[in-house]
Motif scaffolding. Sequence first.
Motif, short mmCIF file in Angstrom:
data_model
loop_
_atom_site.label_atom_id
_atom_site.label_comp_id
_atom_site.label_asym_id
_atom_site.label_seq_id
_atom_site.Cartn_x
_atom_site.Cartn_y
_atom_site.Cartn_z
N GLY A 1 34.97 34.35 36.44
CA GLY A 1 34.00 35.43 36.15
C GLY A 1 33.54 36.06 37.45
N ILE A 2 32.71 37.09 37.31
CA ILE A 2 32.30 37.83 38.52
C ILE A 2 31.19 37.07 39.24
CG2 ILE A 2 31.20 39.97 39.29
CD1 ILE A 2 32.75 41.06 36.63
N ALA B 1 41.89 36.11 40.56
CA ALA B 1 40.72 35.35 40.10
C ALA B 1 41.15 34.03 39.45
CB ALA B 1 39.91 36.20 39.11
N LEU C 1 38.04 48.45 43.19
CA LEU C 1 37.27 48.82 42.00
C LEU C 1 36.56 50.16 42.17
CD1 LEU C 1 35.73 45.43 40.83
CD2 LEU C 1 37.51 46.79 39.72
N SER C 2 36.09 50.45 43.39
CA SER C 2 35.39 51.73 43.57
C SER C 2 36.37 52.87 43.35
CB SER C 2 34.70 51.80 44.93
OG SER C 2 35.55 52.33 45.90
N ASN D 1 45.47 47.50 39.70
CA ASN D 1 44.36 46.91 40.42
C ASN D 1 43.65 45.85 39.59
OD1 ASN D 1 42.95 47.20 42.90
ND2 ASN D 1 43.29 49.40 42.67
N PHE E 1 37.63 43.55 32.31
CA PHE E 1 37.34 44.92 32.75
C PHE E 1 37.87 45.87 31.69
CE2 PHE E 1 36.57 42.80 36.67
CZ PHE E 1 35.65 43.61 37.32
N ILE F 1 32.86 45.96 49.10
CA ILE F 1 32.20 44.77 48.56
C ILE F 1 33.31 43.85 48.06
CG2 ILE F 1 30.72 43.89 46.69
CD1 ILE F 1 29.17 45.39 48.84
N THR F 2 33.42 42.69 48.69
CA THR F 2 34.51 41.78 48.33
C THR F 2 34.07 40.33 48.52
OG1 THR F 2 36.81 41.19 48.78
CG2 THR F 2 35.51 41.92 50.67
N THR F 3 34.70 39.42 47.76
CA THR F 3 34.45 38.00 48.00
C THR F 3 35.71 37.35 48.55
OG1 THR F 3 35.07 37.59 45.72
CG2 THR F 3 32.72 37.72 46.16
N LYS F 4 36.73 38.20 48.80
CA LYS F 4 38.01 37.64 49.24
C LYS F 4 38.14 37.73 50.75
CE LYS F 4 39.72 39.42 44.95
NZ LYS F 4 40.45 40.50 44.31
N GLY G 1 40.28 40.56 51.38
CA GLY G 1 40.03 41.71 50.49
C GLY G 1 39.44 42.88 51.25
N VAL H 1 28.11 39.63 43.94
CA VAL H 1 28.73 40.97 44.00
C VAL H 1 28.50 41.78 42.72
CG1 VAL H 1 30.54 40.36 45.65
CG2 VAL H 1 30.98 40.13 43.20
N ASN I 1 43.52 41.86 40.43
CA ASN I 1 42.23 41.17 40.53
C ASN I 1 42.19 39.98 39.57
OD1 ASN I 1 41.07 42.68 42.52
ND2 ASN I 1 39.85 43.97 41.16
N ALA I 2 42.69 40.18 38.34
CA ALA I 2 42.66 39.12 37.33
C ALA I 2 43.54 37.95 37.78
CB ALA I 2 43.13 39.66 35.98
N ASP J 1 40.58 38.12 31.73
CA ASP J 1 41.16 36.91 32.35
C ASP J 1 40.28 35.71 32.03
OD1 ASP J 1 39.08 36.46 34.36
OD2 ASP J 1 39.84 38.27 35.35
P1 ADP Z 1 39.02 43.37 46.55
O1 ADP Z 1 39.94 42.98 45.46
O2 ADP Z 1 39.70 43.90 47.77
O3 ADP Z 1 37.95 42.37 46.87
P2 ADP Z 1 37.85 45.05 44.51
O4 ADP Z 1 36.96 46.25 44.63
O5 ADP Z 1 39.07 45.19 43.68
O6 ADP Z 1 38.21 44.65 46.00
O7 ADP Z 1 36.98 43.87 43.95
C1 ADP Z 1 35.70 43.60 44.47
C2 ADP Z 1 35.22 42.22 44.10
O8 ADP Z 1 35.01 42.14 42.70
C3 ADP Z 1 36.21 41.13 44.38
O9 ADP Z 1 36.13 40.70 45.74
C4 ADP Z 1 35.75 40.05 43.40
O10 ADP Z 1 34.69 39.32 43.94
C5 ADP Z 1 35.21 40.83 42.23
N1 ADP Z 1 36.19 40.87 41.13
C6 ADP Z 1 37.02 41.86 40.82
N2 ADP Z 1 37.77 41.54 39.74
C7 ADP Z 1 37.42 40.31 39.36
C8 ADP Z 1 37.82 39.41 38.31
N3 ADP Z 1 38.76 39.76 37.43
N4 ADP Z 1 37.19 38.21 38.23
C9 ADP Z 1 36.23 37.86 39.11
N5 ADP Z 1 35.80 38.67 40.12
C10 ADP Z 1 36.39 39.87 40.24
#
Ligand code: ADP
Length: 483
Positions: free
Chosen positions: A418-419, A387, A443-444, A379, A469, A432-435, A438, A423, A383-384, A414
């Motif tokens: 960044g985050i 991103a 992550l939860s 996971n 992470f 909670i997602t920015t995708k 997604g 979120v 995510n990395a 990565d």
């Molecule tokens: P999803 O990948 O389905 O969105 P996650 O719970 O894995 O769900 O991640 C939640 C949110 O955390 C992502 O939508 C993203 O905005 C942020 N995130 C996670 N990993 C990273 C990362 N390596 N870099 C930047 N943002 C991240």
Amino acid sequence: MSNPSFLEQPRRLWLGLLAAGVGVGLGASVKALAGPGLGEASTPLLMIPAVVLASALGGFLPGLLAVLLGAVAAWGLGADLAALTLFALVAASIVAGGELFQRARRRAEGVNRDLAEREAHVQSILDTIPDALVIIGEDGLIRSFSTAAERLFSWTSAEVLGRNVSMLMPQPHKDAHDGYLEHYYRTGERRIIGLGRIVVGARRDGTTFPMELAVGEIRTETGRFFTGFIRDLTERQSTEARLQELQGELIHVSRLTAMGEMASALAHEINQPLGAIANYLKGSSRLLASGGLEKARVGLDKAAEQALRAGDIIRRLREFAARGESERRVESLPRIVEEAAALGLVGAREQGVIVRFQFDPAVDVVLADRVQIQQVVLNLLRNALEAMEDSARKDLTVRIDPAPDDMALVSVADTGPGIAPEVEAKLFQPFITTKAAGMGVGLSICRTIVEAHGGKLWPEQTPGGGATFRFTLRAVTDGELDE
Ligand code: ADP
């Protein structure tokens, strides 16, 4: 117990007044009918019943009225002053006594009302508390048995009241319980009272179950009582087991989701060896036709190698997607991470990502559910990669380091953006997602898995930009390994 209504008070008053009138009338009639033979002194005496009746029925006012009416009637019938004075004294004492009696009666009614109200409160508590409650007396006999206790032990309250509480216990406690009480009275030594313990209870059908018992002691004028609060542990254990089962399901489903998201990259990854196999076989076939036996053999070996590579990916996929009971074993952490990376990094090279592994040799084995920890690593890697899709620099560093308190630390860093601040605060909340595509559960679930393993998972900023992470797991020390 009925409450006296507002109507009842005036009714008593009227009844008393009526008794005063009628009583005095009757007394006067008796005197008139009996004639002078009764003697003058007896006239006020005939009014006494009216006073008694009026004050008993209606209290002070009717009593007073009866005295006045009686005095006037007796005066009219010729009673002398001495007899009237005596009458007034006796009658006044009767009225005062009646009033005192009425007050005591009202007080008693009030006390009874309060008692009934409190009893109703206690009963409603007994009916609703989720824990079973059993009250016993000094003799060990059951005095109260709550609704939850009825459900728990399958006895009705009527069936157990007055019987020895030992009927709710299996042997050897069943026979020994009276002895326990005696021991307590003799020595004052507390074994359960005020402490709470896990003991075994027996249901009506003789089956037994573990229960948590807390006992309190009440001392009253009539002796001591013991209140036992009982919680059925089987219920709690089965709820916990069900919760764990559900969590396992969730973790599994999210693994399948991750697989689904990687489907095209995985198809590509398997297609590559398949294409290579086809090429090697075609080449070897041509070589065979032209008699190049030795070269054809090399080609066939290469084809076999590629077939194994494809098979390897499919095996990993199958293991990863399998439902599997959650089981923790002593596993090599570097191997777990490597295998997860073999799956998680499919497509990374095509994306232009430079991957670095830095494993400290001091860290080796951990106690973990291999597939679940791989799921966490996968996971974090996905995510990395996601991103860094649009980043100019695409460096991915996976590290394993020792951490204080015999922990192992895994980091995935990565060089993405960044985050996102929106979120950041709720990164580990589900959904909670920015995708765009997604689910926001990754992550939860990672945190749930890591915490269930006794570790922690948290985000940091990569120096120079990007997200890192990190999570910890408890390392198995050499000493523990020997054991
Ligand atoms: P999803 O990948 O389905 O969105 P996650 O719970 O894995 O769900 O991640 C939640 C949110 O955390 C992502 O939508 C993203 O905005 C942020 N995130 C996670 N990993 C990273 C990362 N390596 N870099 C930047 N943002 C991240």
